[in-house]
Motif scaffolding. Structure first.
Motif, PDB file in Angstrom:
ATOM      1  N   ALA A   1       0.850  -1.198   0.000  1.00 23.14           N
ATOM      2  CA  ALA A   1       0.000   0.000   0.000  1.00 23.14           C
ATOM      3  C   ALA A   1       0.877   1.236   0.000  1.00 23.14           C
ATOM      4  CB  ALA A   1      -0.929   0.012   1.213  1.00 23.14           C
ATOM      5  N   VAL A   2       0.329   2.321  -0.534  1.00 28.86           N
ATOM      6  CA  VAL A   2       0.994   3.614  -0.490  1.00 28.86           C
ATOM      7  C   VAL A   2       0.474   4.359   0.738  1.00 28.86           C
ATOM      8  CG1 VAL A   2       1.157   5.854  -1.620  1.00 28.86           C
ATOM      9  CG2 VAL A   2       1.428   3.768  -2.956  1.00 28.86           C
ATOM     10  N   ASN A   3       1.376   4.716   1.639  1.00 28.48           N
ATOM     11  CA  ASN A   3       1.018   5.456   2.846  1.00 28.48           C
ATOM     12  C   ASN A   3       1.847   6.731   2.886  1.00 28.48           C
ATOM     13  OD1 ASN A   3      -0.761   3.509   4.568  1.00 28.48           O
ATOM     14  ND2 ASN A   3       0.906   2.245   3.767  1.00 28.48           N
ATOM     15  N   ASN A   4       1.262   7.832   2.416  1.00 30.92           N
ATOM     16  CA  ASN A   4       2.023   9.051   2.196  1.00 30.92           C
ATOM     17  C   ASN A   4       1.440  10.254   2.918  1.00 30.92           C
ATOM     18  OD1 ASN A   4       3.568   7.483   0.524  1.00 30.92           O
ATOM     19  ND2 ASN A   4       2.840   8.382  -1.379  1.00 30.92           N
ATOM     20  N   ILE A   5       2.269  11.285   3.025  1.00 34.78           N
ATOM     21  CA  ILE A   5       1.834  12.574   3.549  1.00 34.78           C
ATOM     22  C   ILE A   5       1.346  13.441   2.387  1.00 34.78           C
ATOM     23  CG2 ILE A   5       2.593  14.720   4.644  1.00 34.78           C
ATOM     24  CD1 ILE A   5       2.349  12.437   6.615  1.00 34.78           C
ATOM     25  N   LEU A   6       0.194  14.062   2.574  1.00 35.82           N
ATOM     26  CA  LEU A   6      -0.342  15.006   1.596  1.00 35.82           C
ATOM     27  C   LEU A   6      -0.416  16.392   2.232  1.00 35.82           C
ATOM     28  CD1 LEU A   6      -3.370  13.025   0.094  1.00 35.82           C
ATOM     29  CD2 LEU A   6      -1.055  13.198  -0.815  1.00 35.82           C
ATOM     30  N   ILE A   7      -0.186  17.421   1.428  1.00 35.62           N
ATOM     31  CA  ILE A   7      -0.357  18.785   1.926  1.00 35.62           C
ATOM     32  C   ILE A   7      -1.203  19.590   0.948  1.00 35.62           C
ATOM     33  CG2 ILE A   7       1.884  18.722   3.075  1.00 35.62           C
ATOM     34  CD1 ILE A   7       2.651  20.973   0.961  1.00 35.62           C
ATOM     35  N   ARG A   8      -1.814  20.635   1.499  1.00 36.99           N
ATOM     36  CA  ARG A   8      -2.577  21.581   0.700  1.00 36.99           C
ATOM     37  C   ARG A   8      -2.193  22.971   1.189  1.00 36.99           C
ATOM     38  NH1 ARG A   8      -8.283  19.676   0.254  1.00 36.99           N
ATOM     39  NH2 ARG A   8      -8.140  19.720   2.516  1.00 36.99           N
ATOM     40  N   ILE A   9      -1.624  23.766   0.282  1.00 35.08           N
ATOM     41  CA  ILE A   9      -1.311  25.158   0.602  1.00 35.08           C
ATOM     42  C   ILE A   9      -2.473  26.028   0.124  1.00 35.08           C
ATOM     43  CG2 ILE A   9       0.257  27.092   0.218  1.00 35.08           C
ATOM     44  CD1 ILE A   9       2.510  25.166  -0.193  1.00 35.08           C
ATOM     45  N   VAL A  10      -3.042  26.786   1.025  1.00 36.68           N
ATOM     46  CA  VAL A  10      -4.196  27.628   0.709  1.00 36.68           C
ATOM     47  C   VAL A  10      -3.786  29.088   0.807  1.00 36.68           C
ATOM     48  CG1 VAL A  10      -6.592  28.157   1.260  1.00 36.68           C
ATOM     49  CG2 VAL A  10      -5.713  25.846   1.664  1.00 36.68           C
ATOM     50  N   THR A  11      -4.139  29.877  -0.210  1.00 41.61           N
ATOM     51  CA  THR A  11      -3.793  31.295  -0.219  1.00 41.61           C
ATOM     52  C   THR A  11      -4.901  32.122   0.429  1.00 41.61           C
ATOM     53  OG1 THR A  11      -4.851  31.771  -2.345  1.00 41.61           O
ATOM     54  CG2 THR A  11      -2.579  30.922  -2.394  1.00 41.61           C
ATOM     55  N   ASP A  12      -4.627  33.402   0.607  1.00 38.06           N
ATOM     56  CA  ASP A  12      -5.623  34.295   1.210  1.00 38.06           C
ATOM     57  C   ASP A  12      -6.829  34.511   0.298  1.00 38.06           C
ATOM     58  OD1 ASP A  12      -4.250  35.750  -0.681  1.00 38.06           O
ATOM     59  OD2 ASP A  12      -3.681  37.383   0.656  1.00 38.06           O
ATOM     60  N   SER A  13      -6.719  34.107  -0.980  1.00 40.38           N
ATOM     61  CA  SER A  13      -7.864  34.192  -1.888  1.00 40.38           C
ATOM     62  C   SER A  13      -8.652  32.890  -1.932  1.00 40.38           C
ATOM     63  CB  SER A  13      -7.385  34.536  -3.299  1.00 40.38           C
ATOM     64  OG  SER A  13      -6.650  33.461  -3.863  1.00 40.38           O
ATOM     65  N   GLY A  14      -8.161  31.856  -1.242  1.00 45.25           N
ATOM     66  CA  GLY A  14      -8.848  30.570  -1.208  1.00 45.25           C
ATOM     67  C   GLY A  14      -8.359  29.555  -2.219  1.00 45.25           C
ATOM     68  N   THR A  15      -7.441  29.939  -3.111  1.00 45.43           N
ATOM     69  CA  THR A  15      -6.892  29.003  -4.087  1.00 45.43           C
ATOM     70  C   THR A  15      -5.975  28.002  -3.385  1.00 45.43           C
ATOM     71  OG1 THR A  15      -6.944  30.753  -5.757  1.00 45.43           O
ATOM     72  CG2 THR A  15      -5.631  28.804  -6.259  1.00 45.43           C
ATOM     73  N   ALA A  16      -6.042  26.743  -3.800  1.00 41.87           N
ATOM     74  CA  ALA A  16      -5.264  25.695  -3.142  1.00 41.87           C
ATOM     75  C   ALA A  16      -4.268  25.051  -4.093  1.00 41.87           C
ATOM     76  CB  ALA A  16      -6.193  24.618  -2.566  1.00 41.87           C
ATOM     77  N   GLY A  17      -3.092  24.722  -3.571  1.00 44.35           N
ATOM     78  CA  GLY A  17      -2.080  23.955  -4.295  1.00 44.35           C
ATOM     79  C   GLY A  17      -1.798  22.672  -3.553  1.00 44.35           C
ATOM     80  N   TYR A  18      -1.510  21.598  -4.277  1.00 41.64           N
ATOM     81  CA  TYR A  18      -1.424  20.272  -3.681  1.00 41.64           C
ATOM     82  C   TYR A  18      -0.017  19.684  -3.792  1.00 41.64           C
ATOM     83  CZ  TYR A  18      -6.505  20.555  -3.770  1.00 41.64           C
ATOM     84  OH  TYR A  18      -7.804  20.957  -3.571  1.00 41.64           O
ATOM     85  N   GLY A  19       0.383  18.942  -2.741  1.00 40.53           N
ATOM     86  CA  GLY A  19       1.689  18.296  -2.730  1.00 40.53           C
ATOM     87  C   GLY A  19       1.650  16.976  -1.983  1.00 40.53           C
ATOM     88  N   GLU A  20       2.693  16.173  -2.171  1.00 41.98           N
ATOM     89  CA  GLU A  20       2.742  14.829  -1.597  1.00 41.98           C
ATOM     90  C   GLU A  20       4.174  14.415  -1.302  1.00 41.98           C
ATOM     91  OE1 GLU A  20       1.649  10.196  -2.870  1.00 41.98           O
ATOM     92  OE2 GLU A  20       1.515  11.822  -4.341  1.00 41.98           O
TER      93      GLU A  20
END
Length: 369
Positions: free
Chosen positions: A29-48
């Motif tokens: 199985a893949v067991n990973n950390i995920l992140i979401r960076i959210v800006t002050d405008s609400g736009t989100a960027g994704y990472g792993e």
């Protein structure tokens, strides 16, 4: 102007269809950390980031702490277009911890491209809409490897990346059996996973050459820190040799290239600390006329999507190994590139294309503001 408002962190667990085996480990199985960076405008960027302790030295716990305690506080409040300064602060916040850095790096690039209203590969200077990936064959008993290879060809793959390195001359037998089964029209790459000594590597590769294996390359035949052994293999065989675990940084790549210790460089975002440093390796390789391949570790579609955009953007990256999405039991994410057999199609969505995390498989761990 968009500023980084917060960084959310969680973990994901996605089972594989069948266990994946290399010379160093077995994974189901893949067991990973995920992140979401959210800006002050609400736009989100994704990472792993995957926990790959045997390669980067990181665990899920260390990745989480590196991001929450060091990396995130160093860039909160920064403006997304201040990309160079963000990356300088990110890499200065903590030494090593390259997977943790990569997760944040790709989320920043995701946001950067979204702010420009473009897919990331176009922002990075590319125009390729399609790239071709190899299919990875686990290191199993020979009959299983042959069956897996034939199934991959049936599924539309024309390139196989075959894992060996555990069984000495039995590795040669496995590879020859696979070649006989799939025929001469399928490209075969050999992934040795640091499993051979320099002398055994030369012996095995020479045997394969003599028997008409026609391998496209051999990846990391010796231990990562054995650069003299790597050079010895490169100088004593005709098959191109790829440096993988031996190359984390642009400094590593430059040393390998200048000493002619390998013929190609394998870039992985989890080794470089993300796209920012990977671009430097591409530039160095292009300067010296050396081709790069790009691969992945135990990653799911978030980080593979980011790496696919980089591969589509840079002409110096001529080989791709992103097979993991085809090994999952389910499609866990919304958006991202489309995988069809060996072909990966980049879409028109802004950023890396991922639009949501898998709710059923995602556990939130914390937020840094």
């Amino acid at each position: 102007m968009m500023k980084i408002d917060r960084i959310e962190i969680g973990e994901v667990a996605i089972p594989l269809r069948t266990p994946f085996k290399t010379a160093s480990r077995t994974v189901d199985a893949v067991n990973n950390i995920l992140i979401r960076i959210v800006t002050d405008s609400g736009t989100a960027g994704y990472g792993e980031a995957p926990s790959t302790a045997l390669i980067t030295g990181e665990t899920k716990a260390s990745i989480r702490e590196a991001i929450m305690q060091y990396i995130a506080p160093s860039i909160i409040g920064m403006e997304i277009f201040d990309l160079d300064t963000i990356m300088e602060r990110l890499h200065a916040s903590i030494v090593n911890n390259t997977s943790a850095k990569a997760a944040v790096d790709m989320a920043v690039y995701d946001l950067y491209a979204k702010t420009l209203g473009q897919p990331l590969y176009k922002v990075l200077g590319g125009a390729k809409r399609k790239i071709e990936t190899a299919h990875t064959i686990s290191d199993n008993p020979i009959d299983e490897m042959v069956r897996g290879s034939l199934q991959a060809v049936q599924d539309g793959f024309s390139i196989l990346n075959v894992n060996v390195g555990k069984r000495g001359l039995k590795d040669v037998e496995s590879l020859l059996d696979i070649r006989k089964a799939v025929g001469p029209g399928i490209r075969i790459r050999i992934e040795a996973n640091q499993g051979w000594s320099p002398q055994d590597a030369v012996r095995s590769i020479s045997m394969l050459e003599d028997k008409g294996m026609l391998a496209e390359l051999v990846e990391q035949p010796v231990k990562a820190n054995d650069l003299a052994g790597l050079k010895f293999v490169t100088q004593h065989v005709q098959t191109p040799i790829v440096a993988d675990e031996s190359v984390f940084s642009v400094k590593d790549a430059l040393h390998i290239i200048q000493t002619q210790s390998a013929d190609l460089i394998n870039i992985k975002l989890m080794k470089t600390g993300g796209i920012y440093e990977a671009l430097k390796i591409c530039a160095v390789a292009e300067t010296y006329g050396v081709d790069c391949m790009i691969g992945c570790m135990l990653e799911s579609k978030v980080s593979i999507s980011a790496a696919a955009h980089l591969a589509a953007a840079k002409n110096s990256i001529t080989m791709v190994d992103f097979v993991w999405p085809s090994l999952f039991k389910m499609e866990a994410y919304e958006g991202g590139p489309l995988f069809n057999g060996g072909m990966i199609k980049l879409g028109d969505a802004n950023g890396i294309g991922i639009t949501a995390f898998p709710k059923a498989h995602f556990k939130k761990l914390g937020v840094v503001k």
